[in-house]
Design a protein around this motif. Structure first.
Motif: not given
Length: 284
Positions: A69-70, A77-80, A86-87, A95-99
């Motif tokens: 779903f996500t 350009l204008l995300p719903d 999802g983003e 950024t907070q887990v993998a990196e």
């Protein structure tokens, strides 16, 4: 003053002799008992379907549905709302887990794993706070609705921790070779101390397994027992003086759902990334 008054009334209500207004008995620990719903025995191997297995199956289905779903929406350009969610999930996992835990050369390989384990634990934990007709009990033939967290079973959290444990040492050996990897467990210290330090280092590797599994298990078990205790008190005592307990139970319930569910999933995934990353690039 009002809050203090409510706390005093609730304390007096709970401290009063239970025989005066008790309506029954309730043991919250019975909610965590596992009974074989569909017996499956292959020799000494027990693969029976229990309540925990059903919740894990539901968690798997909903995790896949959440991912589709996500992450399968068309970029705009204008995300719903769907794309925004999802983003946000992808950003946290990236950024907070993998990196934060994985070296850059291993992110492409292990990012799917840490993201999946984070989403799966989050979904399973969340299902544990949604009343479902899966308590295993019936009332006049109608299934009784209840709450149960599969992660409140130590066997479930231990199985999840074993995945990270195996992947950690597999990657350590694959990237460094067995000699260099296991040698990295031995710190620089005087030789007389190595006889004490090396066993502790080896024990520390297995303590990671216990840390991952017991942390998740203990938090979910304790939270559910407290919630079930609050609910049981309301039904057993049946007193208007317990209205403050209802308020406290509601606040604690929301705290568990909103905060604890997400934090436990994040911590498990973050530690998994750190353990795998430290094996790929050992310090010593």
């Amino acid at each position: 003053m009002r809050l203090r008054y409510l706390l005093v009334v609730a304390t007096l209500a709970l401290a009063a002799p239970p025989a005066a207004f008790a309506r029954g008995k309730f043991d919250p620990t019975t909610e965590f008992e596992q009974h074989e719903w569909v017996p499956i025995h292959l020799g000494p191997l027990n693969l029976s379907i229990t309540k925990a297995v059903v919740y894990l199956m539901l968690g798997t289905v909903f995790t896949i549905a959440l991912g589709l779903f996500t992450m399968r929406s068309r970029l705009a350009l204008l995300p719903d709302r769907r794309q925004t969610i999802g983003e946000a999930v992808y950003e946290i996992a990236q950024t907070q887990v993998a990196e934060q835990g994985l070296p850059s050369k291993a992110i492409g390989r292990w990012f799917p794993y840490v993201t999946t384990i984070m989403l799966f634990i989050w979904v399973v934990n969340l299902l544990g706070f949604i009343p479902l007709p899966l308590s295993g009990e019936t009332w006049h033939g109608v299934p009784v609705w209840g709450i149960y967290a599969a992660t409140s079973s130590l066997s479930v959290t231990l199985a999840l921790a074993l995945l990270t444990f195996v992947f950690t040492h597999f990657e350590g050996i694959r990237w460094n070779g067995p000699v260099r990897y296991f040698k990295s467990w031995i710190p620089e210290a005087p030789k007389p101390l190595l006889a004490l330090i090396v066993p502790l280092e080896i024990l520390g590797q297995f303590m990671r397994l216990i840390s991952l599994s017991v942390r998740l298990f203990a938090n979910m078990l304790a939270g559910h027992i407290l919630i079930l205790t609050f609910i049981g008190l309301m039904f057993i005592l049946q007193s208007l003086a317990l209205i403050p307990v209802v308020a406290v139970a509601t606040i604690f319930y929301l705290f568990e759902v909103v905060i604890v569910v997400g934090i436990q999933a994040f911590i498990f995934a973050a530690l998994s990334a750190i353990y795998i990353g430290s094996a790929i690039e050992p310090e010593h």
